[in-house]
Design a protein around this motif. Structure first.
Motif, PDB file in Angstrom:
ATOM      1  N   ARG A  28       5.195   3.079  -7.128  1.00 50.55           N
ATOM      2  CA  ARG A  28       3.797   2.775  -7.440  1.00 50.55           C
ATOM      3  C   ARG A  28       3.522   2.942  -8.925  1.00 50.55           C
ATOM      4  O   ARG A  28       2.793   2.138  -9.526  1.00 50.55           O
ATOM      5  CB  ARG A  28       2.851   3.661  -6.609  1.00 50.55           C
ATOM      6  CG  ARG A  28       2.968   3.425  -5.115  1.00 50.55           C
ATOM      7  CD  ARG A  28       1.751   3.924  -4.366  1.00 50.55           C
ATOM      8  NE  ARG A  28       1.496   5.345  -4.512  1.00 50.55           N
ATOM      9  CZ  ARG A  28       2.005   6.288  -3.723  1.00 50.55           C
ATOM     10  NH1 ARG A  28       2.854   5.962  -2.748  1.00 50.55           N
ATOM     11  NH2 ARG A  28       1.693   7.546  -3.888  1.00 50.55           N
ATOM     12  N   ARG A  29       4.124   3.945  -9.520  1.00 49.85           N
ATOM     13  CA  ARG A  29       3.923   4.168 -10.962  1.00 49.85           C
ATOM     14  C   ARG A  29       4.477   2.977 -11.756  1.00 49.85           C
ATOM     15  O   ARG A  29       3.824   2.475 -12.685  1.00 49.85           O
ATOM     16  CB  ARG A  29       4.606   5.458 -11.391  1.00 49.85           C
ATOM     17  CG  ARG A  29       4.346   5.837 -12.851  1.00 49.85           C
ATOM     18  CD  ARG A  29       5.022   7.155 -13.212  1.00 49.85           C
ATOM     19  NE  ARG A  29       4.486   8.264 -12.426  1.00 49.85           N
ATOM     20  CZ  ARG A  29       5.200   8.984 -11.558  1.00 49.85           C
ATOM     21  NH1 ARG A  29       6.476   8.707 -11.364  1.00 49.85           N
ATOM     22  NH2 ARG A  29       4.645   9.973 -10.900  1.00 49.85           N
TER      23      ARG A  29
ATOM     24  N   PHE B 168       7.404   2.241  -0.730  1.00 47.04           N
ATOM     25  CA  PHE B 168       6.467   2.135  -1.849  1.00 47.04           C
ATOM     26  C   PHE B 168       5.961   3.534  -2.185  1.00 47.04           C
ATOM     27  O   PHE B 168       4.816   3.898  -1.946  1.00 47.04           O
ATOM     28  CB  PHE B 168       5.320   1.191  -1.476  1.00 47.04           C
ATOM     29  CG  PHE B 168       4.561   0.647  -2.658  1.00 47.04           C
ATOM     30  CD1 PHE B 168       5.209  -0.010  -3.694  1.00 47.04           C
ATOM     31  CD2 PHE B 168       3.182   0.768  -2.722  1.00 47.04           C
ATOM     32  CE1 PHE B 168       4.503  -0.523  -4.774  1.00 47.04           C
ATOM     33  CE2 PHE B 168       2.466   0.262  -3.795  1.00 47.04           C
ATOM     34  CZ  PHE B 168       3.131  -0.386  -4.827  1.00 47.04           C
ATOM     35  N   ASP B 169       6.864   4.307  -2.754  1.00 47.41           N
ATOM     36  CA  ASP B 169       6.628   5.722  -3.021  1.00 47.41           C
ATOM     37  C   ASP B 169       5.986   5.912  -4.391  1.00 47.41           C
ATOM     38  O   ASP B 169       5.639   4.943  -5.076  1.00 47.41           O
ATOM     39  CB  ASP B 169       7.931   6.512  -2.896  1.00 47.41           C
ATOM     40  CG  ASP B 169       9.045   5.952  -3.789  1.00 47.41           C
ATOM     41  OD1 ASP B 169       8.733   5.200  -4.746  1.00 47.41           O
ATOM     42  OD2 ASP B 169      10.229   6.259  -3.530  1.00 47.41           O
ATOM     43  N   VAL B 170       5.855   7.174  -4.796  1.00 48.94           N
ATOM     44  CA  VAL B 170       5.164   7.494  -6.046  1.00 48.94           C
ATOM     45  C   VAL B 170       5.828   6.829  -7.240  1.00 48.94           C
ATOM     46  O   VAL B 170       5.152   6.239  -8.099  1.00 48.94           O
ATOM     47  CB  VAL B 170       5.094   9.023  -6.236  1.00 48.94           C
ATOM     48  CG1 VAL B 170       4.554   9.352  -7.627  1.00 48.94           C
ATOM     49  CG2 VAL B 170       4.214   9.656  -5.170  1.00 48.94           C
TER      50      VAL B 170
ATOM     51  N   ASP C  64      -3.182   2.294  -6.622  1.00 49.83           N
ATOM     52  CA  ASP C  64      -1.931   2.476  -5.881  1.00 49.83           C
ATOM     53  C   ASP C  64      -1.577   1.265  -5.031  1.00 49.83           C
ATOM     54  O   ASP C  64      -0.905   1.401  -4.008  1.00 49.83           O
ATOM     55  CB  ASP C  64      -2.029   3.721  -4.990  1.00 49.83           C
ATOM     56  CG  ASP C  64      -2.045   5.002  -5.811  1.00 49.83           C
ATOM     57  OD1 ASP C  64      -1.314   5.068  -6.813  1.00 49.83           O
ATOM     58  OD2 ASP C  64      -2.794   5.919  -5.458  1.00 49.83           O
ATOM     59  N   LEU C  65      -1.998   0.088  -5.455  1.00 49.26           N
ATOM     60  CA  LEU C  65      -1.771  -1.123  -4.689  1.00 49.26           C
ATOM     61  C   LEU C  65      -1.067  -2.164  -5.557  1.00 49.26           C
ATOM     62  O   LEU C  65      -1.203  -2.158  -6.778  1.00 49.26           O
ATOM     63  CB  LEU C  65      -3.098  -1.701  -4.193  1.00 49.26           C
ATOM     64  CG  LEU C  65      -4.013  -0.773  -3.387  1.00 49.26           C
ATOM     65  CD1 LEU C  65      -5.353  -1.435  -3.153  1.00 49.26           C
ATOM     66  CD2 LEU C  65      -3.359  -0.393  -2.060  1.00 49.26           C
TER      67      LEU C  65
ATOM     68  N   GLN D  77       2.184   0.014 -11.396  1.00 51.04           N
ATOM     69  CA  GLN D  77       0.963   0.115 -12.206  1.00 51.04           C
ATOM     70  C   GLN D  77       1.245  -0.199 -13.670  1.00 51.04           C
ATOM     71  O   GLN D  77       0.427  -0.828 -14.350  1.00 51.04           O
ATOM     72  CB  GLN D  77       0.352   1.517 -12.074  1.00 51.04           C
ATOM     73  CG  GLN D  77      -0.083   1.885 -10.664  1.00 51.04           C
ATOM     74  CD  GLN D  77      -0.838   0.779  -9.965  1.00 51.04           C
ATOM     75  OE1 GLN D  77      -1.822   0.253 -10.492  1.00 51.04           O
ATOM     76  NE2 GLN D  77      -0.395   0.433  -8.773  1.00 51.04           N
TER      77      GLN D  77
ATOM     78  N   THR E 249       0.847  -1.191   0.000  1.00 56.33           N
ATOM     79  CA  THR E 249       0.000   0.000   0.000  1.00 56.33           C
ATOM     80  C   THR E 249       0.885   1.245   0.000  1.00 56.33           C
ATOM     81  O   THR E 249       2.083   1.166   0.312  1.00 56.33           O
ATOM     82  CB  THR E 249      -0.914  -0.003   1.235  1.00 56.33           C
ATOM     83  OG1 THR E 249      -0.095  -0.060   2.415  1.00 56.33           O
ATOM     84  CG2 THR E 249      -1.847  -1.202   1.219  1.00 56.33           C
ATOM     85  N   PRO E 250       0.353   2.416  -0.363  1.00 54.75           N
ATOM     86  CA  PRO E 250       1.163   3.627  -0.437  1.00 54.75           C
ATOM     87  C   PRO E 250       1.985   3.882   0.824  1.00 54.75           C
ATOM     88  O   PRO E 250       1.478   3.798   1.939  1.00 54.75           O
ATOM     89  CB  PRO E 250       0.125   4.730  -0.665  1.00 54.75           C
ATOM     90  CG  PRO E 250      -0.965   4.038  -1.419  1.00 54.75           C
ATOM     91  CD  PRO E 250      -1.033   2.655  -0.815  1.00 54.75           C
ATOM     92  N   GLU E 251       3.273   4.159   0.587  1.00 54.56           N
ATOM     93  CA  GLU E 251       4.257   4.471   1.634  1.00 54.56           C
ATOM     94  C   GLU E 251       4.597   3.284   2.523  1.00 54.56           C
ATOM     95  O   GLU E 251       5.217   3.456   3.585  1.00 54.56           O
ATOM     96  CB  GLU E 251       3.802   5.672   2.479  1.00 54.56           C
ATOM     97  CG  GLU E 251       3.536   6.928   1.648  1.00 54.56           C
ATOM     98  CD  GLU E 251       4.695   7.306   0.740  1.00 54.56           C
ATOM     99  OE1 GLU E 251       5.846   7.292   1.202  1.00 54.56           O
ATOM    100  OE2 GLU E 251       4.448   7.603  -0.452  1.00 54.56           O
TER     101      GLU E 251
END
Length: 368
Positions: free
Chosen positions: A266-267, A261-263, A292-293, A270, A233-235
Motif C-alpha cells: 500500500r505504501r 495488499f499489505d502495508v 489505502d486504496l 501511494q 483494498t487493505p489486505e
C-alpha cells in the motif's frame, strides 16, 4: 433481477389492472426505438440558495457519454425532508469551493436520502433539459468532460440504499439517458475511474441492477456489464495483487511479491499515486482522504502495453494473471511464444481481437 424478470413483473402488474408508472407502457416490441422519459422534479441551484460560482461555469457544446454514480460519504441521516436536502447541497458547495478551491459544486446533480433531486453545479439542469450540451464538473478527474456526476447522500460501504433515494436515482438516470442518447451500459461508479471506495460497496454492487432498470425505463435492450478496473483494498489477496506488486516493482517500487495488499504494498501504491496525481481524488463530498486504496484508471499508468520479446517484472505480472485464469504462461523467461499463445487464447475467450498483445482492454479483463 434481470431485464427479462423486470419486464415480466411489469406485465404482471398490467394484467392485474394496476397503474403503469411514468416510465411508460410495458409490452413494447423489442424493435421499438428508445423511449423518451419524463423529466423528474429537480430543484434548481436557486431553490437551495446556492452561492454564485467563483468564476465562469464551462458549458460544453457536446453531449456526455456516461453517468458516474457517487456517494457523499456523509452520515446516513434519518432526516428525509427537502430542507435537509437543501442544507446538504449548501454544505457540499461550501466544502468544494472553500476547501477544494473549486469554482462551484463539483457534481452535476445531487440526490438525497429522501429522494429529493437537486441541481449541483450551476447550469447543469438547463443543459440537461436542452439535451445537446454538458456542464463541465469536477467530480471524476479526466472523465469530467464526458461524464455526468450524481452525488447520492450517505455512506454505502455497509448500509443499504433507501428506496426513496434508489427510485429517484433510477428516474434521474433514465431521464439523462433519454435526453442524451447514452447507453444504459454506460453507468459507472466513481471507483471505476479513481482510486476511491466511492460509491461504497453496497451501492456499487447494485449498479448492474440500476443499468437494468434504466434500460427497461428507456426501452433499451439488456445492458452489457462494462469491463472495469479492480479496486484493491487493505489486505486484499490473490493474483491481481501479485500482478500489482510486480507492476509496482517494474516502476521501481520496493515491495514483496506475496499476493497480499499489505502495508508495504500500500505504501508503494501511494507513492505511485502521488506521482500520478490525476488518478488520486477524495470522494467528492467527504473531508477524509482515501490513502489505502488503488484502482480506477491508475492501472493504465501502472500496466504497460506488452508485446512479444518484452521482458521484466511487467511481463511476469501478465504471466501470473494469465496462469491464474487457466492460460499457462508462467515460467517463461520474457514474453515468448508460450505467453503470446496464452494471451491470444484469453483474448479469444473474452471476445477481444486476438493480437497476442497485452493492451489495456486485455489488462482490464485479466485483472477484473
Amino acid at each position: 433481477m434481470s431485464l427479462h424478470d423486470l419486464h415480466m413483473a411489469r406485465r404482471t402488474l398490467l394484467a392485474s389492472g394496476l397503474a403503469v408508472t411514468a416510465v411508460g407502457a410495458v409490452g413494447i416490441p423489442a424493435s421499438a426505438a428508445q423511449r423518451a422519459t419524463a423529466a423528474p422534479s429537480i430543484s434548481t441551484t436557486s431553490d437551495w440558495e446556492a452561492r454564485d460560482p467563483s468564476s465562469s461555469v464551462d458549458v460544453l457544446d457536446s453531449k456526455p457519454n456516461k453517468i458516474i454514480v457517487h456517494h457523499t460519504a456523509t452520515p446516513n441521516s434519518d432526516d428525509t425532508s427537502q430542507s435537509h436536502a437543501f442544507a446538504l447541497c449548501r454544505s457540499i458547495q461550501n466544502y468544494h469551493m472553500d476547501s477544494n478551491g473549486w469554482l462551484d459544486t463539483g457534481q452535476n446533480f445531487t440526490n438525497s436520502r429522501g429522494g429529493h433531486l437537486m441541481e449541483g453545479r450551476h447550469k447543469s439542469l438547463n443543459a440537461l433539459e436542452g439535451g445537446s450540451q454538458h456542464v463541465l464538473g469536477a467530480h471524476a478527474g479526466e472523465q469530467n468532460s464526458v461524464a455526468l456526476g450524481i452525488e447520492n447522500e450517505g455512506t454505502y460501504t455497509e448500509a443499504s440504499v433507501p428506496s426513496a433515494l434508489w427510485n429517484a436515482l433510477v428516474e434521474l438516470c433514465s431521464y439523462m439517458i433519454s435526453q442524451y442518447g447514452i447507453d444504459a451500459s454506460a453507468i459507472y461508479g466513481h471507483r471505476d475511474y479513481m482510486s476511491t471506495a466511492c460509491p461504497g460497496d453496497v451501492l456499487y454492487q447494485r449498479l448492474p441492477e440500476l443499468r437494468t432498470e434504466v434500460a427497461l425505463a428507456t426501452a433499451q435492450s439488456e445492458p452489457v456489464t462494462p469491463a472495469v478496473w479492480p479496486l484493491l483494498t487493505p489486505e486484499a489477496r490473490g493474483p491481481r495483487v501479485t500482478a500489482a506488486q510486480l507492476l509496482l516493482r517494474s516502476h521501481g517500487g520496493r515491495v514483496p511479491v506475496n499476493g497480499v495488499f499489505d502495508v508495504d504494498t500500500r505504501r508503494a501504491a501511494q507513492v505511485f499515486l502521488d506521482a500520478h496525481r490525476p488518478h488520486r481524488v477524495e470522494c467528492s463530498a467527504t473531508r477524509t482522504p482515501e490513502r489505502d486504496l488503488f484502482g480506477g484508471t491508475a492501472w493504465t499508468s501502472l500496466a504497460p502495453v506488452l508485446s512479444e520479446r518484452a521482458t521484466g517484472d511487467a511481463v511476469r505480472a501478465a504471466q501470473a494473471v494469465l496462469t491464474s485464469r487457466g492460460h499457462h504462461a508462467s515460467g517463461e523467461d520474457g514474453f515468448g511464444a508460450r505467453t503470446v499463445d496464452a494471451v491470444r487464447r484469453f483474448q479469444a475467450r473474452q471476445g477481444l481481437p486476438t493480437t497476442g498483445v497485452v493492451d489495456h482492454p486485455t489488462w482490464q479483463r485479466l485483472l477484473g
